[in-house]
Design a protein around this motif. Structure first.
Motif, mmCIF file in Angstrom:
data_model
loop_
_atom_site.group_PDB
_atom_site.id
_atom_site.type_symbol
_atom_site.label_atom_id
_atom_site.label_comp_id
_atom_site.label_asym_id
_atom_site.label_seq_id
_atom_site.Cartn_x
_atom_site.Cartn_y
_atom_site.Cartn_z
ATOM 1 N N THR A 466 0.834 -1.203 0.000
ATOM 2 C CA THR A 466 0.000 0.000 0.000
ATOM 3 C C THR A 466 0.868 1.252 0.000
ATOM 4 O O THR A 466 0.603 2.217 -0.734
ATOM 5 N N ALA A 469 2.363 1.579 -3.398
ATOM 6 C CA ALA A 469 1.368 2.035 -4.374
ATOM 7 C C ALA A 469 1.066 3.512 -4.206
ATOM 8 O O ALA A 469 0.804 4.225 -5.187
ATOM 9 N N THR A 470 1.109 3.991 -2.962
ATOM 10 C CA THR A 470 0.831 5.412 -2.705
ATOM 11 C C THR A 470 1.829 6.306 -3.427
ATOM 12 O O THR A 470 1.495 7.427 -3.828
ATOM 13 N N LEU A 473 0.580 7.659 -6.756
ATOM 14 C CA LEU A 473 -0.587 8.535 -6.838
ATOM 15 C C LEU A 473 -0.226 9.842 -7.550
ATOM 16 O O LEU A 473 0.720 10.533 -7.161
ATOM 17 N N LEU A 758 -11.458 0.779 -1.543
ATOM 18 C CA LEU A 758 -10.529 1.910 -1.615
ATOM 19 C C LEU A 758 -9.091 1.424 -1.774
ATOM 20 O O LEU A 758 -8.322 1.963 -2.578
ATOM 21 N N LEU A 759 -8.741 0.396 -1.003
ATOM 22 C CA LEU A 759 -7.382 -0.142 -1.144
ATOM 23 C C LEU A 759 -7.201 -0.801 -2.512
ATOM 24 O O LEU A 759 -6.109 -0.749 -3.086
ATOM 25 N N LEU A 762 -6.310 1.841 -4.910
ATOM 26 C CA LEU A 762 -4.936 2.274 -4.680
ATOM 27 C C LEU A 762 -3.947 1.224 -5.192
ATOM 28 O O LEU A 762 -2.943 1.556 -5.830
ATOM 29 N N TRP A 763 -4.208 -0.039 -4.931
ATOM 30 C CA TRP A 763 -3.328 -1.098 -5.421
ATOM 31 C C TRP A 763 -3.329 -1.145 -6.950
ATOM 32 O O TRP A 763 -2.312 -1.436 -7.574
ATOM 33 N N ILE A 765 -3.672 1.417 -8.967
ATOM 34 C CA ILE A 765 -2.807 2.506 -9.425
ATOM 35 C C ILE A 765 -1.342 2.133 -9.237
ATOM 36 O O ILE A 765 -0.495 2.394 -10.106
ATOM 37 N N GLY A 766 -1.030 1.487 -8.108
ATOM 38 C CA GLY A 766 0.344 1.061 -7.875
ATOM 39 C C GLY A 766 0.821 0.057 -8.906
ATOM 40 O O GLY A 766 1.947 0.145 -9.416
#
Length: 873
Positions: A466, A469-470, A473, A758-759, A762-763, A765-766
């Motif tokens: 996580t 992956a952040t 962003l 939500l995670l 985010l994952w 996008i990572g």
């Protein structure tokens, strides 16, 4: 048994009605401009342009040959073929300006006009002598007088270029015995007209080809006869154009012929998209069916699920035909999307049905139990529909239509599951003996046990991923280039690359000036902008600085009637040729001496070379070929000079009004019925890229606030697309949050249900950042959609984690259904990755990654997180 049959008959009837509506009312549109809201100011400006200029959206053909002559011949052949074809109208590949010939001198530069005036002045004594005594020996005597008088030599200097060309043409005629092709010694002059920049014109020329500045590329434009927007008509028109081009290509195999233009690009892209949609939908349905058969270990029940899905898809297609009526580049794929989403509702029901049947209960009891379980899927269906329907309230028309028909399609597929699947199962099962629970889910028991024993490690690894992956962003680039969405071998990409190599582009903006005076003012301002390369309009045919040329043209027009020529040349016998040669030998040295004094003049050395070449050809012992060549050249020269003088005598002194002289095929593309003048402004940079496009549109808007055209449409299309998806994602998230709060009546459990989603985003996008993927106008749609798709995975995982004794998910029908639903959804979107259209393929990639990451957060991370919390408490 009667009620299931009646339900099924009604469902099939509705499906057939949906297909009939699709056949009657559902069409495909190739018009890219319909992707925007028709009430958008930019779209309204474009609509006003098309209304004024009669939907002048041309097919464009570029013809490049090994040389200019070959390209011109191929262009003529193709142009005539297009004019004969009933599928095309207003074909334009050359300018025919017969009425403009009287103003031909205004098309020349001021310098050339002055040289022409000097030539006429210098040639006058020669022409008068030739007209009064048309005998060559008298011309030699006149030449002697010139050699003795420096003043006359000075007056002769403007005449030297033509004299050089005359001697060269005479030498060609002598060498060939009078059979060489005659070329006018008057020659051609560089054009002083913007549209003809870089080309030469001859006085009296009335035909000008539509040429690009490289000199070897010719352009043809043609309007389709059918401009109704029918996809079938557009396909037929494009196929006819390709057939005609292929015919010309067979006759000119060395010519390079390219088809482009907005209708050709849009039609080709739509053909690719429709083919992709058909193949991907079929592949998604086939792979989903095979996956269900493997997962459930039999054929009958998966077949019932697939039939109920097909009925729901037919209802959705009919709904699209009733409400939208047209499918575009985005909405054409809604069936493929629904295939992966709609089957998830059937999977949950089938899983529960098979579980109850395995306990020995009859089909009616199993259907009743599975219906109760399927109703829990309502939240998943609603949240998925909300994710799509949130697009409906945006200004981006294509996204709004996709959201509307796909969101409602999800609900219709869910309705089909609740109504048609039970009927199908009852009819198919009857009193047949039950079969056991599928064994494939039990194969995952060891893996689940291994993960359940290590909740801390799973949470730690998830935390690290996580955080990684952040870091991505806001760092995934957005590719604005719409050409990168099309198939790699698309004609549009090849043509654009070729045009950019020679300083052109298929992109141009349009400014509509209320009159010619305002158009001239705007054109001047546009050309001052750093982002503008050139402007094309009917005003581009107007001569530059006509006022400065008027006096010189008046002098030429006054001088032309004073010039006289003999009607035909005097034939020469051998004795006369010998006398002429002897006379020339006497003054030969003086001629060479005079020519050497002209070495500082630009035409001095060419004249000396022409004289030396001519002397080698003069053989007094063989006068026959000389007489034939001389007489042939004399005849052609006199006829040419008579034609040129006739043209000069017919010249008008006042500047031309080109707005009245242009042919209809040019006028309709440039001047509206109310006098509005269309200016086409071409960019200096590659406006398929974001930064140059933004500069170009911003600069043009400073001159004309109502600027329109493809670059303006693309710029606003991309801006509204990003805004629309951002707004729809926010709205979908708010609705989903309130829906979860109402469902759970607890902020804690609603947050836990939303956490995997939500995670998962985010994952996603990572992972996309890790594989160096890019967002674009097609796959950016995936961001708001992933918020709703797969939310049920986390909800089901949370529900099973709250059961007493926390049974293994892989041993529960609901857990098996969640995993299988995720796989079928993944299969549905992954089939899009095989599309030829790169935009659709990238959309399939992003959605597949989003679904996969959501499965991991729902089935792996959330149970581990809940288990870790229990260990700590």
């Amino acid at each position: 048994m009667l009620r299931p049959a009646l339900k099924l008959i009604l469902g099939v009837a509705l499906a057939l009605l949906g297909l009939w509506l699709a056949w009657q009312r559902l069409s495909f549109t190739t018009d890219r401009t319909q992707l925007l809201d028709p009430h958008n100011p930019v779209q309204m400006d474009w609509a006003r342009y098309r209304e004024k200029f009669g939907h002048t959206t041309d097919y464009v053909v570029l013809v490049r040959g090994q040389n200019e002559e070959q390209a011109r011949l191929a262009t003529d052949l193709l142009g005539r073929s297009l004019e004969k074809s009933p599928r095309f109208q207003h074909v334009f590949y050359r300018l025919n300006l017969p009425r403009a010939s009287a103003y031909g001198l205004y098309f020349l530069r001021l310098q050339e006009l002055r040289e022409l005036r000097g030539w006429l002045t210098g040639a006058r004594p020669w022409l008068e002598l030739l007209a009064a005594h048309p005998r060559p020996e008298l011309l030699l005597r006149q030449l002697e007088l010139i050699l003795d008088d420096p003043k006359l030599q000075h007056e002769l200097r403007p005449f030297l270029p033509m004299l050089t060309r005359t001697l060269e043409g005479l030498a060609d005629s002598l060498e060939s015995g009078g059979r060489s092709r005659f070329q006018s010694p008057l020659g051609s002059f560089p054009a002083d007209v913007q549209m003809l920049e870089g080309r030469n014109v001859t006085p009296g020329q009335t035909v000008f080809y539509n040429q690009l500045t490289d000199g070897k590329t010719f352009m043809l434009v043609a309007l389709p006869a059918d401009m109704s927007g029918s996809f079938l008509a557009d396909i037929a028109t494009l196929k006819e154009l390709e057939r005609l081009v292929a015919g010309v290509g067979r006759q000119f195999p060395d010519a390079y012929i390219m088809i482009t233009g907005e209708p050709a690009i849009n039609t080709e892209e739509m053909i690719t998209a429709r083919g992709d949609a058909t193949r991907c939908a079929a592949a998604a349905l086939l792979f989903t069916c095979l996956l269900l058969v493997l997962a459930f270990g039999q054929v009958t029940r998966p077949l019932c699920a697939v039939i109920s899905l097909l009925l729901g898809l037919c209802w959705s297609i009919g709904f699209a035909a009733l409400t939208v009526g047209q499918l575009n580049l985005l909405t054409v794929h809604f069936v493929t999307i629904l295939t992966g989403l709609g089957i998830t509702f059937s999977i949950q029901m089938l899983s529960e049905f098979q579980k109850i049947r395995a306990q020995g209960k009859n089909a009616e009891s199993a259907v009743a139990a599975s219906l109760r379980e399927a109703r829990h899927q309502a939240v998943g269906a609603i949240t998925t529909a909300i994710a799509f329907l949130s697009l409906h309230f945006t200004a981006f028309r294509a996204g709004a239509e996709l959201g509307w028909i796909t969101g409602m399609g999800v609900l219709l597929c869910y309705l089909s599951t609740l109504t048609m699947l039970p009927s199908l199962l009852l009819l198919a099962e009857g009193r047949r003996p039950c079969k056991g629970y599928p064994r494939y889910a039990r194969m995952l028991v060891p893996l689940e046990l291994w993960l359940r024993r290590r909740p801390r490690q799973v949470c730690l690894v998830s935390l690290l991923w996580t955080l990684a992956a952040t870091a991505y962003l806001g760092r995934i680039p957005f590719d604005y280039n719409l050409l990168h969405l099309q198939a790699a071998d698309a004609q549009a990409i090849r043509v654009e690359a070729y045009l950019q190599r020679i300083g052109y582009s298929t992109l141009y903006a349009i400014s509509m000036a209320p009159n010619a005076a305002e158009a001239r003012v705007r054109a001047k301002k546009f050309l001052e902008l750093a982002s503008v390369s050139r402007i094309e309009s009917v005003l581009s045919l107007e001569p530059n600085q006509p006022a400065s040329k008027t006096q010189v043209i008046q002098d030429i027009v006054k001088l032309a009637p004073l010039l006289r020529l003999p009607s035909r040349p005097v034939p020469l016998d051998g004795r006369q040729l010998l006398q002429m040669y002897e006379s020339y030998v006497k003054i030969r040295q003086r001629i060479h001496l005079s020519v050497r004094t002209l070495q500082k003049e630009p035409d001095g050395p060419p004249l000396q070379k022409a004289i030396a070449r001519l002397e080698k050809l003069l053989n007094p012992e063989n006068p026959g070929p000389i007489a034939a060549g001389l007489q042939s050249y004399q005849q052609a020269l006199i006829e040419d000079l008579q034609t040129q003088l006739k043209i000069l005598r017919a010249q008008r002194v006042e500047p031309p009004d080109m707005l009245k002289l242009v042919p209809p095929e040019v006028r309709m593309r440039s001047i509206a019925a109310d006098g509005t003048v269309c200016l086409r402004i071409f960019p200096k940079e590659n406006c398929w890229e974001r930064e140059p496009l933004g500069r170009f549109v911003t600069d043009l808007s400073k001159v004309d606030r109502d600027i329109t055209g493809t670059p303006v449409l693309i710029f606003n299309y991309l801006e509204q697309l990003r805004d629309a998806y951002g707004v729809s994602g926010r709205n979908a998230m708010l609705v989903i949050v309130f829906l979860l709060l109402g469902y759970y009546r607890s902020l804690r459990w609603a947050s836990l249900a939303l956490l995997p989603k939500l995670l998962g985003v985010l994952w996603m996008i990572g992972f996309l950042g890790l594989i160096q993927a890019e967002f674009n106008a097609a796959n950016f749609l995936a961001l708001p959609l992933t918020l709703g798709i797969g939310l049920i995975f986390g909800m089901e995982s949370l529900r099973m984690s709250r059961l007493p004794n926390r049974p293994l998910m892989s041993r529960q029908s609901a857990g098996f259904a969640v995993g299988l639903s995720g796989l079928t959804t993944l299969v549905g979107f992954s089939t899009l990755m095989g599309a030829e259209h790169r935009g659709v393929a990238s959309f399939g990639l992003v959605m597949s990654v989003g679904v996969a990451m959501n499965l991991l957060t729902s089935l792996v991370l959330l149970p581990a997180l809940l288990a870790w919390k229990r260990l700590r408490s």
